[in-house]
Structures are given as C-alpha cells and as structure tokens.
Write a protein that holds these residues in place. Structure first.
Motif, short mmCIF file in Angstrom:
data_model
loop_
_atom_site.label_atom_id
_atom_site.label_comp_id
_atom_site.label_asym_id
_atom_site.label_seq_id
_atom_site.Cartn_x
_atom_site.Cartn_y
_atom_site.Cartn_z
N TYR A 174 103.79 41.50 75.87
CA TYR A 174 104.15 42.73 75.23
C TYR A 174 102.82 43.41 75.05
O TYR A 174 102.01 43.11 74.57
CB TYR A 174 104.70 42.35 73.70
N SER A 175 103.12 44.69 75.25
CA SER A 175 101.96 45.69 75.14
C SER A 175 102.52 46.96 74.24
O SER A 175 103.20 47.92 74.72
CB SER A 175 101.74 46.31 76.55
N LEU A 208 111.27 47.60 74.11
CA LEU A 208 110.53 47.27 72.82
C LEU A 208 109.74 48.43 72.22
O LEU A 208 109.53 48.63 71.12
CB LEU A 208 109.62 46.01 72.91
N ASN A 209 109.43 49.50 73.10
CA ASN A 209 108.67 50.61 72.70
C ASN A 209 109.43 51.76 72.58
O ASN A 209 108.80 52.91 72.46
CB ASN A 209 107.41 50.82 73.67
N ALA A 210 110.77 51.62 72.77
CA ALA A 210 111.64 52.79 72.69
C ALA A 210 111.40 53.70 71.28
O ALA A 210 111.30 52.89 70.41
CB ALA A 210 113.18 52.58 73.06
N ASN A 211 111.75 54.77 71.19
CA ASN A 211 111.59 55.58 70.08
C ASN A 211 110.19 55.34 69.26
O ASN A 211 110.09 55.23 68.00
CB ASN A 211 112.73 55.14 68.97
N GLU A 265 111.02 48.01 62.92
CA GLU A 265 112.02 47.86 61.88
C GLU A 265 112.61 46.54 61.98
O GLU A 265 113.13 45.59 60.91
CB GLU A 265 113.25 48.95 62.11
N PHE A 266 113.09 46.25 63.28
CA PHE A 266 113.52 44.97 63.47
C PHE A 266 112.43 43.65 63.05
O PHE A 266 112.99 42.67 62.62
CB PHE A 266 113.72 44.63 65.18
N SER A 268 118.30 44.58 65.49
CA SER A 268 118.97 44.62 66.77
C SER A 268 119.14 43.16 67.66
O SER A 268 118.30 42.74 67.84
CB SER A 268 118.15 45.70 67.78
N GLN A 269 120.36 43.27 68.25
CA GLN A 269 120.55 41.83 68.96
C GLN A 269 119.86 42.09 70.08
O GLN A 269 119.34 41.02 70.73
CB GLN A 269 122.14 41.98 69.22
N LEU A 270 119.59 43.36 70.79
CA LEU A 270 119.00 43.63 71.68
C LEU A 270 117.19 43.14 71.51
O LEU A 270 116.95 42.03 72.47
CB LEU A 270 118.90 45.05 72.17
N TYR A 271 116.71 43.36 70.65
CA TYR A 271 115.39 43.14 70.50
C TYR A 271 115.31 41.48 70.10
O TYR A 271 114.13 41.03 70.45
CB TYR A 271 114.66 43.70 69.02
#
Length: 234
Positions: free
Chosen positions: A183-184, A146-149, A156-157, A165-168
């Motif tokens: 979630y942190s 979740l904290n990538a990039n 944005e998701f 993103s389907q992943l998120y």
C-alpha cells in the motif's frame, strides 16, 4: 474469491505451475514468481464449501498430502519447501474462529494465510472492477482503489470499521495476506509555508524579516544582532 486471487497473481508477475494432485477434492492453483530474485510460491485454495470437520481433516491430513505431492512432482525448485505460502479462501459463513486460527498458526508444511470474505464484499469489489473496466488487478490498481477521493474514504474506513466500505474491508485483508502487495498512500500536496509567511509580512517589515533570517544567531551575538537590526531600540 479464488477468481479474484488468480487475477491478482497473474497481474503481478506470477505464473501458474501445472501440477497434479492425488486428491482432487480441493480446488487449487500453484503460482511461482516470474522474477528469479523472488524465490517464492503461492498455493491458492478455496475451502469455503468444507464443514468444520472437513477443515480439521484438511489441516491435519490433506495439506500434508498436497505438500508432498507438489514437492515430489519434479516441477518446483528446491526453495519450494521453505518459500511457499498457502492462501486459503474462506467465506465468512464459516464461523469457526478457532479453526481459522489453527489454520494460520499451523507450523507444518506450508505457511498458511486465510483470506476471509463475504458475498457483499466480493460483490463490492467485482462492482468496482466492472465500473472502471479493470481487467488486471495490479498493485497500482489496488492503490488506486485505496487512494480514491484523495484517500479520504479509506481514512474514514480506518477510523470507523463498523460503518466502513465493504470494498476497503476486502482489499485491506488481501494486502495483509499477500506479501508482494504494497500500500502506497498518495502524497498530499504540501502548502508553501515559506510563501504564506512572506505574504503575511507587512511591506515595511520585509527588509527586517530578511535580516532576521540571514543573520547568524549565536549566544554571543544576540545583543549585537538585535541592535543592528532594530537600530539600537532593544
């Protein structure tokens, strides 16, 4: 999907409880928290292959039978009765929204949380795990996703689910249904505001600026302070 959830449970300090059910038509795995401070069980079941009528029968009949089988197995603690959540894997191809709501709102036996997923979402998550050589889906790994990039992609998701993103989409659904996952958001580097202010002050006004900051500005002392700092030119 049940494979992903089994990995999450095993990677976050939950152990399998070996129990037998009289009805083997439903794939299930029972987990118990390893820590004595966390008195909770999770029962993972996959109902994606059931029809609408079969889901209804599961809700009205099978879930109670499973509950009684486990409770009478002699392999669970007394708190099982009130502290067990059934996590139901359900493919998005099952479109009966009323039945899904009925599953989650059913007040009997287990508390029930439905984790819906699509083939695309599952492929996105498995693809990420493969690319990053992830074998244990810990809470830290979920936060890394979740904290990538810098968290920009997840932001944005959240702002635009339709093109997100389907992943998120799948990861956030999992977090909402598994209470032990947290979630942190990654802390953003704060700008040095004081340093920016000092850098912007002309050299000739540095001493004046320091006096402004160190002076005690009470209502009674305002005029005297102004005269002292600006030399009586107020």
């Amino acid at each position: 999907m049940i494979t992903i959830l089994n990995n999450i449970m095993a990677s976050n300090r939950f152990s399998v409880v070996d129990v037998d059910l009289t009805d083997n038509s439903v794939e299930f795995i029972l987990y118990k928290a390893d820590s004595r401070k966390r008195q909770e069980y999770f029962l993972i079941v996959d109902l994606s292959t059931l029809s609408g009528e079969e889901l209804r029968y599961f809700l009205e009949q099978t879930s109670q039978e499973i509950f009684e089988d486990i409770q009478n197995s002699g392999k669970v603690e007394l708190y099982f009765e009130k502290n067990c959540t059934m996590i139901i894997c359900l493919n998005t191809s099952v479109e009966n929204q009323d039945m899904i709501l009925a599953l989650e709102e059913d007040p009997y036996n287990f508390k029930k949380n439905v984790v819906r997923y699509s083939a695309g979402e599952l492929a996105a998550l498995n693809g990420y795990l493969t690319r990053h050589s992830v074998t244990a889906i810990t809470n830290d790994i979920i936060n890394d996703i979740l904290n990538a990039n810098g968290g920009a992609d997840f932001l944005e998701f959240k702002l635009n689910h339709k093109t997100g993103s389907q992943l998120y989409s799948l990861i956030t659904r999992i977090i909402m249904k598994l209470s032990f996952l947290v979630y942190s958001p990654r802390e953003q580097k704060l700008e040095n505001l004081a340093g920016q202010i000092e850098a912007a002050i002309p050299v000739g006004l540095t001493e004046t600026f320091d006096k402004i900051l160190t002076t005690e500005w009470t209502d009674e002392a305002v005029i005297a302070n102004v005269e002292s700092i600006w030399g009586g030119r107020a």
